[in-house]
Design a protein around this motif. Structure first.
Motif, PDB file in Angstrom:
ATOM      1  N   ALA A 252      -8.796   7.551   9.796  1.00 14.64           N
ATOM      2  CA  ALA A 252      -8.322   7.691   8.412  1.00 14.64           C
ATOM      3  C   ALA A 252      -7.014   6.950   8.169  1.00 14.64           C
ATOM      4  N   ASP A 253      -6.888   6.442   6.957  1.00 16.11           N
ATOM      5  CA  ASP A 253      -5.652   5.802   6.532  1.00 16.11           C
ATOM      6  C   ASP A 253      -4.718   6.837   5.908  1.00 16.11           C
ATOM      7  N   GLN A 254      -3.461   6.471   5.791  1.00 15.69           N
ATOM      8  CA  GLN A 254      -2.498   7.351   5.142  1.00 15.69           C
ATOM      9  C   GLN A 254      -2.916   7.565   3.686  1.00 15.69           C
TER      10      GLN A 254
ATOM     11  N   GLN B 129      -0.743  11.096  -4.405  1.00 14.73           N
ATOM     12  CA  GLN B 129      -1.880  11.185  -3.493  1.00 14.73           C
ATOM     13  C   GLN B 129      -3.162  11.569  -4.232  1.00 14.73           C
ATOM     14  N   ARG B 130      -4.248  10.986  -3.770  1.00 14.83           N
ATOM     15  CA  ARG B 130      -5.572  11.324  -4.302  1.00 14.83           C
ATOM     16  C   ARG B 130      -6.567  11.403  -3.141  1.00 14.83           C
ATOM     17  N   PRO B 131      -6.339  12.341  -2.217  1.00 10.74           N
ATOM     18  CA  PRO B 131      -7.238  12.455  -1.063  1.00 10.74           C
ATOM     19  C   PRO B 131      -8.618  12.930  -1.482  1.00 10.74           C
ATOM     20  N   ARG B 132      -9.632  12.437  -0.814  1.00  8.87           N
ATOM     21  CA  ARG B 132     -11.006  12.850  -1.113  1.00  8.87           C
ATOM     22  C   ARG B 132     -11.360  14.150  -0.401  1.00  8.87           C
TER      23      ARG B 132
ATOM     24  N   GLU C 108      -5.519   9.460   2.822  1.00  7.62           N
ATOM     25  CA  GLU C 108      -6.947   9.734   2.729  1.00  7.62           C
ATOM     26  C   GLU C 108      -7.285  11.211   2.875  1.00  7.62           C
ATOM     27  N   PHE C 109      -6.555  11.925   3.760  1.00 11.86           N
ATOM     28  CA  PHE C 109      -6.819  13.339   4.012  1.00 11.86           C
ATOM     29  C   PHE C 109      -5.624  14.197   3.609  1.00 11.86           C
TER      30      PHE C 109
ATOM     31  N   TRP D 268       0.834  -1.211   0.000  1.00 11.54           N
ATOM     32  CA  TRP D 268       0.000   0.000   0.000  1.00 11.54           C
ATOM     33  C   TRP D 268       0.862   1.252   0.000  1.00 11.54           C
TER      34      TRP D 268
ATOM     35  N   THR E 204      -6.704  12.305  12.012  1.00 12.30           N
ATOM     36  CA  THR E 204      -6.729  10.939  11.485  1.00 12.30           C
ATOM     37  C   THR E 204      -7.325   9.960  12.487  1.00 12.30           C
TER      38      THR E 204
END
Length: 216
Positions: free
Chosen positions: A60-62, A38-41, A64-65, A29, A55
């Motif tokens: 939250a996972d690495q 990175q593709r944070p939502r 995610e933010f 991962w 987090t």
């Protein structure tokens, strides 16, 4: 550099523990994050306060933010004046480059920055009034929120209300950024205001059209 020292031992030990467990168990991962970017939502703007762990609150996972922290989770208004604006730069990158779908302002209880603003605006913190105070000049951003506090309320209520205003002011200022307003209006970005009570572990969300904060 002359004044730099090695990492404290306890932090180095914690790192090695993380590397041997969490990282080792999720090596694929982490490699994917490194290779694909990175593709944070969501972007979260929270306070620097060490008690606010974004987090952990959201599990939250690495990756995610996209998180930006500053004193009292404030966003300045859109002012492209040539000065350095760390928060504005972070917002621009998140919205225009990362294309986050959500932008969250997260305030919290017992905020030292907000307390300093309250004291300054009340005339009880002359040190923060000094032009040389970085904290004071940053907290000037919250003066409009102080001016909206209910005059009839007791001090405890007013201080708590100012913590909420730190979220409101930041959301208002976000909408002065052309690229934020455009993304909100075309439906590609949504703004959210949150406030958390550290001692109670409770999260509150700001309602639509300024309805106030309600428990999540």
């Amino acid at each position: 550099m002359e004044h730099v020292r090695p990492l404290p031992t306890y932090l180095a030990q914690r790192y090695h523990g993380w590397k041997a467990t969490t990282f080792a168990e999720n090596r694929a991962w982490y490699k994917r994050l490194a290779d694909e970017g990175q593709r944070p939502r969501a972007m979260v703007i929270s306070c620097c306060d060490s008690r606010v762990n974004v987090t952990s609150i959201f599990g939250a996972d690495q990756g995610e933010f996209f998180i930006h922290r500053n004193i009292a989770n404030l966003v300045p208004p859109y002012e492209p004046d040539g000065n350095q604006h760390g928060t504005s730069a972070a917002v621009e990158f998140a919205v225009t480059s990362l294309k986050v779908a959500h932008l969250i302002i997260l305030g919290h209880s017992s905020c030292g920055g907000v307390a300093g603003c309250y004291d300054m605006c009340s005339g009880h913190a002359p040190d923060l009034e000094e032009k040389s105070s970085f904290v004071g000049r940053w907290m000037d951003l919250l003066r409009p929120g102080f001016e909206r506090l209910p005059a009839e309320a007791d001090e405890t209520t007013r201080r708590r209300a100012l913590e909420h205003e730190a979220v409101n002011v930041s959301l208002e200022n976000l909408m002065t950024f052309p690229f934020v307003r455009s993304a909100v209006e075309n439906g590609s970005l949504s703004l959210h205001g949150l406030w958390t009570d550290i001692g109670e572990g409770q999260l509150y969300s700001l309602g639509i059209s300024g309805e106030g904060f309600a428990a999540v």
